[in-house]
Write an enzyme that holds these catalytic residues in place. Structure first.
Site, PDB file in Angstrom:
ATOM      1  N   CYS A  85       0.838  -1.201   0.000  1.00 23.31           N
ATOM      2  CA  CYS A  85       0.000   0.000   0.000  1.00 23.31           C
ATOM      3  C   CYS A  85       0.878   1.259   0.000  1.00 23.31           C
ATOM      4  O   CYS A  85       1.616   1.488  -0.939  1.00 23.31           O
ATOM      5  CB  CYS A  85      -1.001  -0.028   1.149  1.00 23.31           C
ATOM      6  SG  CYS A  85      -2.336   1.188   0.951  1.00 23.31           S
ATOM      7  N   HIS A 187      -3.637  -4.717  -0.557  1.00 23.81           N
ATOM      8  CA  HIS A 187      -3.259  -5.308   0.725  1.00 23.81           C
ATOM      9  C   HIS A 187      -3.352  -6.835   0.634  1.00 23.81           C
ATOM     10  O   HIS A 187      -4.447  -7.388   0.779  1.00 23.81           O
ATOM     11  CB  HIS A 187      -4.196  -4.828   1.835  1.00 23.81           C
ATOM     12  CG  HIS A 187      -3.979  -3.425   2.267  1.00 23.81           C
ATOM     13  ND1 HIS A 187      -3.062  -3.073   3.236  1.00 23.81           N
ATOM     14  CD2 HIS A 187      -4.559  -2.267   1.857  1.00 23.81           C
ATOM     15  CE1 HIS A 187      -3.090  -1.758   3.413  1.00 23.81           C
ATOM     16  NE2 HIS A 187      -4.000  -1.245   2.590  1.00 23.81           N
ATOM     17  N   GLU A 189      -2.477  -8.917   2.851  1.00 23.52           N
ATOM     18  CA  GLU A 189      -2.860  -9.430   4.175  1.00 23.52           C
ATOM     19  C   GLU A 189      -4.365  -9.328   4.426  1.00 23.52           C
ATOM     20  O   GLU A 189      -4.875  -9.923   5.376  1.00 23.52           O
ATOM     21  CB  GLU A 189      -2.082  -8.696   5.277  1.00 23.52           C
ATOM     22  CG  GLU A 189      -2.585  -7.316   5.644  1.00 23.52           C
ATOM     23  CD  GLU A 189      -2.186  -6.211   4.684  1.00 23.52           C
ATOM     24  OE1 GLU A 189      -2.449  -5.033   5.001  1.00 23.52           O
ATOM     25  OE2 GLU A 189      -1.583  -6.513   3.635  1.00 23.52           O
TER      26      GLU A 189
END
Length: 209
Positions: A85, A187, A189
């Site tokens: 990001c 992202h 994650e």
């Protein structure tokens, strides 16, 4: 991946979803070390640079410590790196927010500018156009990744594989790879199974570097 869990450092400079990044890396097969200290991170196999918020604020936090020189030298040595990001954005030459231009780390050539999309922020799930030969996105075709941002890069960095994404008619960089030095605007994650596969791919790249 070859035997054992590779030791991966997550740079804590006061920005980013640190714990979710650490959990995702752990689930993908890494041994994770979260630290603000280059000395503590130097022995790691790979380095992750997270980031949320504004480009200038993240750069200020990096510049308040040894972060800029540490990340720059790590990438210059072609050691495995993953920016996420705003951690992806600060790897570029500069960021322009509301007419204020801030210098980036300069690992990749390019400017981060406000997206031209009418609907901002670009928030939610989107498909990524995988660069031919991408190892980071290997095995990932039409899977969607989670984005949340209003700024991006619209030019492909020279000497790097570039994957793209489109939002509301605006096309911009989704991921960059130059050897083991990688970054994603989205992202991983927060991207479920697709993000887990991508992190596993990066760990494999790190082990082979």
């Amino acid at each position: 991946m070859s035997g054992g869990r590779p030791l991966v450092g997550v740079l804590d400079y006061g920005s980013g979803n640190l714990h979710s990044v650490c959990r995702a890396l752990d689930a993908a097969g890494a041994q994770v070390r979260l630290s603000a200290s280059p000395i503590a991170l130097e022995g790691c196999r790979g380095l992750v640079v997270p980031g949320v918020g504004a480009f200038a604020a993240c750069m200020n936090q990096l510049e308040a410590g040894p972060g800029v020189d540490f990340v720059r030298s790590w990438a210059a040595a072609a050691r495995p790196l993953l920016g996420i990001c705003v951690g992806h954005q600060v790897l570029f030459t500069s960021g322009d927010e509301h007419g204020r231009v801030s210098a980036g780390i300069g690992v990749f050539t390019g400017a981060v500018t406000e997206l031209a999309s009418r609907r901002l922020p670009h928030m939610g799930w989107n498909t990524v156009e995988r660069a031919p030969g991408s190892r980071l996105l290997e095995g990932l075709g039409q899977e969607r990744f989670y984005f949340v941002h209003s700024y991006g890069v619209r030019t492909a960095p020279p000497g790097a594989l570039t994957s793209w994404v489109e939002h509301d008619g605006d096309r911009f960089v989704a991921a960059v790879e130059r050897g083991p030095v990688c970054s994603t605007q989205f992202h991983p994650e927060k991207s479920g199974r697709a993000g887990a596969r991508l992190l596993g791919n990066w760990l494999a790249i790190a082990e082979q570097a």
